[in-house]
Enzyme design. Structure first.
Site, PDB file in Angstrom:
ATOM      1  N   ASP A 210     -18.821  -1.637 -44.609  1.00 40.16           N
ATOM      2  CA  ASP A 210     -19.192  -3.043 -44.528  1.00 40.16           C
ATOM      3  C   ASP A 210     -18.309  -3.890 -45.449  1.00 40.16           C
ATOM      4  OD1 ASP A 210     -21.238  -5.009 -43.555  1.00 40.16           O
ATOM      5  OD2 ASP A 210     -21.642  -5.232 -45.695  1.00 40.16           O
ATOM      6  N   GLU A 268     -14.843  -2.485 -41.410  1.00 40.93           N
ATOM      7  CA  GLU A 268     -15.085  -3.871 -41.011  1.00 40.93           C
ATOM      8  C   GLU A 268     -14.220  -4.710 -41.943  1.00 40.93           C
ATOM      9  OE1 GLU A 268     -18.438  -7.365 -40.804  1.00 40.93           O
ATOM     10  OE2 GLU A 268     -18.158  -6.163 -42.571  1.00 40.93           O
TER      11      GLU A 268
END
Ligand code: NOJ
Length: 550
Positions: A210, A268
């Site tokens: 993330d 990401e």
């Protein structure tokens, strides 16, 4: 059984199914998706034909940001189940031929995490793991920088001591309940390598990272007015894409490579440009990074083809593979994105949501385009990520009562953005259960986000025996992908014009027509088409066909 029959690593051409666990399947009737629900659906996922699942954060969390506010990285959210069930899930997924990828959230913790609680209690070592800074102004009453939170409002919150006097400020690039960690701190670095090992030791096959581009901040902590959008970040802002992140990933790669079989990462990383993205993909760093352009590229051949070139160029720099994605839990579902007029520019989801009131969605057109776009990306070489429910053709849910919205974007946005709840509505499975089969019959609670009336029509049971359904298209495409496209990397354009684009991979030629009128197809057996209705030898408008060319 897990596939490992080719020379290429399993992930290089995998189809990965994203499980937003809170909304996937509710096993115990409390209106919240859980591990029991997911375990019961493993046969469905295996039959769908995917190779792996990526599970959004399943750790204990106050849910200030849908689980991206993690209170304990080594346990399971009690509403979802237990660690023992997680072990069973991993084993059962593997037995069904599915790899398991988890989500690691290293940029921040929950404010309920033991570290942040200790920091608040005055523990100096704990405080040094976060980014506390004195305020500016005569009495420290101004934030240390002018940075904005990605969700809206300032990126700093000032502490108030128990006696009521104000203290220092802490940084949170996202919600105030998500304090940023200080990655200059050696304990933070060591802790995350241990967390990786904790899950790798349990058999997990990899991690989605993330906010991979946000961990290291420019130590100048200078003011900056650059964009802080959730999905578009600029490396000129001191919070994003600082070169120091790469040393972290080199360390993580060493951890992943110490396992047999080696574990993998997908980043990401919202960075600007291929050259910046390629840095994350160097051979001693992360294996893959999402290519996000298709999350907002208009349905237009002229716009789609350059994305393919650009993504392939980026990975060519680093020698990696491409990673395609049409939808995820942060963006407007692509059926709805395609259901309105397509602008010339990238369709930023916040922008898209703001025009809903002005332009009605044509969902039939949206589904038709979505089917065509799906066959386009499923044939491209590389990994593909599918977001739960896209195989059912689910639209975005636009009408949600304000009091039912849960996304912090809705609360914090300063420009009226309603946020991301509309793509996170609990799935309709069909059958006798409550909420179109999301919960078991006799469930004692309504789903955590309201499901619109009539969603049974999208359910698995409503679609599975219908050869014309979106679900049948996904099943057929994933089966043919395994048969004809697995391991094929010999991509070449065959045709490019404003409305029509065609490419060849292995023995398959893929033709996509984004215009409104039928176009002629070359000779060849049609393996699969997203739409019919044109005379023989023609491809209708808003359609893709896979041809077998020997
Ligand atoms: C990206 C995640 O996909 C999103 O859902 C989340 O809000 C932010 N990172 C913060 O963790």
């Amino acid at each position: 059984m897990l596939h490992s029959d080719s020379a290429a690593p399993w992930w290089a051409d995998a189809a990965v199914y994203q499980v937003y666990i809170r909304s996937f399947a509710d096993g115990d009737g409390d209106g919240v998706g859980d591990l029991a629900g997911l375990r019961a659906r493993i046969p469905y996922l295996a039959e769908l034909g995917v190779d792996a699942i990526w599970i959004n954060p399943w750790y204990p969390s106050p849910q200030a940001d849908g689980g991206y506010d993690v209170a304990d990285f080594r346990d399971i959210e009690p509403a979802y189940g237990t660690l023992a069930e997680a072990d069973l899930l991993i084993a059962e997924a593997h037995a069904a031929g599915l790899r398991v990828i988890l989500d690691i959230v290293p940029n921040h913790t929950s404010d309920q995490h033991a570290w942040f609680q200790a920091a608040l209690a005055g523990d100096a070592a704990a405080r040094a793991r976060y980014l506390f800074r004195p305020g500016k102004g005569e009495h420290g009453e101004l934030p240390p920088t002018n940075w904005k939170s990605v969700f809206g409002g300032p990126a700093w919150t000032r502490l108030v001591h128990p006696d009521g006097t104000p203290g220092e400020w802490y940084l949170h690039l996202f919600a105030p309940a998500q304090p940023d960690l200080d990655w200059e701190n050696a304990e933070v670095r060591a802790e995350f390598e241990e967390i990786l090992r904790f899950w790798f030791d349990r058999g997990v096959d990899g991690f989605r990272v993330d906010v991979a581009h946000g961990l290291v901040k420019d130590q100048s902590f200078a003011d900056a007015d650059g964009p802080m959008g959730l999905l578009r970040n600029d490396h000129t802002h001191p919070a994003w894409d600082n070169d120091g992140v790469h040393e972290i990933y080199r360390g993580w790669r060493r951890v992943a490579d110490s396992y047999d079989p080696p574990r993998i990462f997908v980043a990401e990383a919202w960075v600007s440009g291929n050259e910046r993205l390629a840095r994350y993909l160097r051979p001693d760093e992360l294996h893959t990074a999402f290519q996000f352009d298709f999350l907002g590229v208009p349905f237009s051949a002229a716009a789609m083809a350059p994305v393919v070139d650009s993504a392939r160029d980026a990975v060519a720099v680093a020698g990696g593979t491409t990673t395609w994605v049409l939808s995820n839990h942060d963006v407007v579902r692509h059926v709805t994105r395609y259901a309105r007029s397509q602008p010339e520019h990238y369709i930023d989801s916040a922008w898209d949501r703001r025009r809903w009131a002005d332009e009605k969605a044509d969902l039939d057109l949206g589904v038709r385009r979505a089917r065509a776009a799906t066959l386009f990306v499923l044939a491209l070489p590389g990994t593909v990520y599918l977001y739960q429910g896209e195989e059912l053709g689910l639209p975005e849910v636009e009408e949600i009562p304000d009091e039912a919205r849960r996304d912090p974007v809705f609360q914090m946005s300063t420009d009226g953005d309603v946020g991301r709840d509309g793509c996170r509505i609990p799935l309709p499975w069909g059958g006798d259960g409550a909420a179109s089969g999301f919960s078991p019959a006799g469930a004692h609670a309504a789903p955590w986000l309201p499901q619109p009336a009539g969603w049974e029509r999208f359910s698995v049971t409503a679609q599975e025996d219908d050869p014309a359904s979106v679900l049948s298209l996904y099943r057929a495409a994933l089966r043919l992908r395994r048969t004809y496209l697995r391991g094929a990397t010999d991509f070449a354009w065959v045709h490019r014009s404003d409305d029509v684009v065609a490419f060849r991979v292995g023995p398959v030629e893929v033709w996509t027509n984004t215009g409104g009128s039928p176009v002629p197809l070359p000779a060849g057996e049609v393996l699969l088409a997203s739409a019919g209705g044109a005379p023989d030898g023609f491809l209708p408008g808003a359609a893709t066909a896979w041809l077998h060319r020997s």
